[in-house]
Enzyme design. Structure first.
Site, PDB file in Angstrom:
ATOM      1  N   CYS A   1      30.671 -15.060  22.355  1.00  0.00           N
ATOM      2  CA  CYS A   1      29.777 -15.948  22.971  1.00  0.00           C
ATOM      3  C   CYS A   1      29.918 -15.241  24.350  1.00  0.00           C
ATOM      4  O   CYS A   1      28.842 -15.248  25.035  1.00  0.00           O
ATOM      5  CB  CYS A   1      29.848 -17.534  22.654  1.00  0.00           C
ATOM      6  SG  CYS A   1      29.829 -18.092  21.031  1.00  0.00           S
TER       7      CYS A   1
ATOM      8  N   CYS B   1      47.523  -9.963   8.214  1.00  0.00           N
ATOM      9  CA  CYS B   1      48.205  -9.239   7.217  1.00  0.00           C
ATOM     10  C   CYS B   1      49.757  -9.255   7.921  1.00  0.00           C
ATOM     11  O   CYS B   1      50.647  -9.350   7.048  1.00  0.00           O
ATOM     12  CB  CYS B   1      47.940  -7.475   7.505  1.00  0.00           C
ATOM     13  SG  CYS B   1      46.407  -7.081   7.098  1.00  0.00           S
TER      14      CYS B   1
END
Length: 502
Positions: free
Chosen positions: A52, A391
């Site tokens: 944004c 991860c």
């Protein structure tokens, strides 16, 4: 100057500097500002959202341009303050942009840069096919990068397929029809009816032949536009990558250092004949080798010797790097061999480990068949990227999972670094996000997606419920040893990355 006067001037200056043409909407003002407008664009955002923040200056610039040019409103809604309003319009991610026509919303499907927003909304403000007159013609054909104009008269009507295709592609291109006995100067002076594609690059226009216009269909017009609406050679970036992906052609990249413009321009001139020959088979682009070095490595380039050349098939996630010296002659030979089907894709792989004595099996592309060729074992594999935050959170849990099954003869916990290894073409899936978790039961060639929680308990329960080999592990025993850190990764969503940095 009196202090009060100075403050007054400062306040006036600040208000002017911060003036915005983007309207702030609330639940109380939304209907009055939007529902009565023929056309408006609304951004639903959150102040903390990085995308944004990146969009904000472009949205401001577009708001000012569209307000003065078309009187079209651009507005925004802060979803942290107006949660119910955002829920009403089905907002579940930021930023979400919606086009409103008299209060009825449709999803915005355009670019996120100022010129792209302006171009998209200009198209939205017009009918699918605009009426072009002698006085508006010259201005109309310059309103966008690609403009289609159909020319006809009472004796030579514009084919119905033109309007048919325009209705489906109005968000992408600008369409007009010129129906007047006093024709403007048309490139190449074709017979009527005629269709000309005007563009702000390359030769500037393309003309559909008279015979093609007489047998025009929406599909044949789409192919004509697809073939001519992209520059012969352009620089690719995140802003236009989607255009190339939607085109559906393989992409031929020239990775070059951004400062070496002379070498790049000379090469482009040398290679243009072959690019023109294959423009309907391959999209030819240049790319900033420094900024997108990781993308180059993902395409099996060494990442240190520029310029370099590689062809990528997006659908198959396969790549064909030029292994010989970079030159126009060698690039042309490589392109011809690729188009003729004489090249094999490059499969990137780490070396196969000499031993597999760690709790987690080190999977490589070259070692794929050694693991999955043995269907007597259940295999649970993680495909990860070292930079992926999810991860990293999963890593210690996956290591513990490997330790739980380390002594099992029939259950293998595996892991592949998907930035250093390709998924082989023989695999029945592609990896589009990280981490991706796949389970291959013993006795099967099918891979199941794991979509559950990411605690040690969740993972063990899944293995025990789905494995087909013998030798169960006590789930209760494993659960008792679960660490507190495991629960921190529960419910994490995949970190999706499409086409590397592009």
């Amino acid at each position: 100057m009196r202090y009060s006067t100075l403050l007054s001037l400062l306040a006036t200056f600040t208000a002017g500097a911060l003036a915005s043409d983007v309207i702030d909407l609330t639940g109380g003002t939304f209907k009055s500002e939007v529902n009565g407008e023929d056309l408006a664009l609304v951004e639903f955002f959150a102040p903390w959202c990085g995308h944004c923040k990146n969009l904000a200056p472009h949205y401001e610039e577009a708001a000012t341009e569209l307000k003065s040019k078309l009187g079209v409103k651009l507005a925004k809604v802060d979803c942290t303050e107006e949660a119910e309003l955002c829920k009403e319009f089905g907002v579940n991610g930021y930023p979400t942009l919606k086009v409103f026509r008299n209060g009825v919303p449709t999803d915005y499907a355009g670019p996120r840069k100022a010129d792209g927003i302006i171009s998209y909304m200009v198209k939205q403000s017009l009918p699918a096919v605009s009426e072009v007159t002698p006085s508006s013609h010259d201005e109309f054909i310059k309103q966008d990068k690609v403009v289609l104009v159909a020319y006809g008269d009472e004796s030579h009507p514009v084919p119905a397929a033109f309007a048919e295709y325009a209705n489906s592609a109005r968000d992408t291109y600008l369409f007009g029809q010129y129906l007047d006995s006093s024709l403007p100067s048309i490139p190449e002076s074709p017979s009527l009816p005629a269709i000309v594609l005007y563009k702000q690059f390359d030769e500037g226009h393309n003309v559909l032949s008279t015979s093609e216009v007489s047998s025009l269909t929406a599909d044949s017009l789409a192919e004509f536009i697809k073939s001519n609406s992209m520059p012969l050679v352009d620089e690719i970036s995140p802003e236009n990558f989607g255009d190339y992906a939607e085109r559906g052609l393989p992409i031929a990249y020239v990775f070059a250092e951004p400062d070496d413009t002379a070498t790049r321009e000379q090469f482009i001139e040398e290679i243009k004949p072959i690019v023109k020959e294959f423009k309907d088979k391959v999209s030819f682009v240049t790319i900033d080798a420094v900024r997108f070095v990781d993308h180059g490595k993902g395409l099996a380039l060494p990442g240190e010797d520029w310029p370099a050349f590689v062809i990528q098939e997006l659908a198959e996630q396969s790549k064909y790097p030029l292994d010989t010296k970079f030159s126009a002659k060698n690039v042309e030979a490589h392109l011809r061999a690729y188009v003729d089907g004489k090249l094999s894709p490059k499969i990137k792989s780490e070396p196969i480990p000499k031993t597999q004595d760690q709790p987690v099996y080190h999977l490589t592309a070259d070692g794929w068949d050694a693991l999955f060729g043995d269907d007597s074992k259940d295999v649970f594999a993680e495909f990860f990227a070292p930079w992926c935050g999810h991860c990293k959170k999963l890593a210690p849990v996956w290591e513990e999972l490997g330790e739980k099954y380390q002594n099992s003869k029939n259950v293998v916990i595996a892991q592949m670094d998907a930035t250093l290894n390709d998924i082989p073409p023989t695999a029945p899936f592609k990896v589009a996000g990280f981490p991706t978790l796949k389970f291959r039961p013993a006795g099967s060639s099918d891979f199941e997606d794991y979509m559950g929680g990411r605690t040690l308990e969740d993972l063990i329960e899944f293995v025990e419920a789905n494995k087909k080999s013998e030798g169960p592990l006590s789930t209760e025993e494993a659960v008792e040893e679960r660490s507190d850190e495991d629960s921190a990764v529960a419910g994490e969503e995949e970190e999706v990355v499409e086409h590397d940095e592009l």
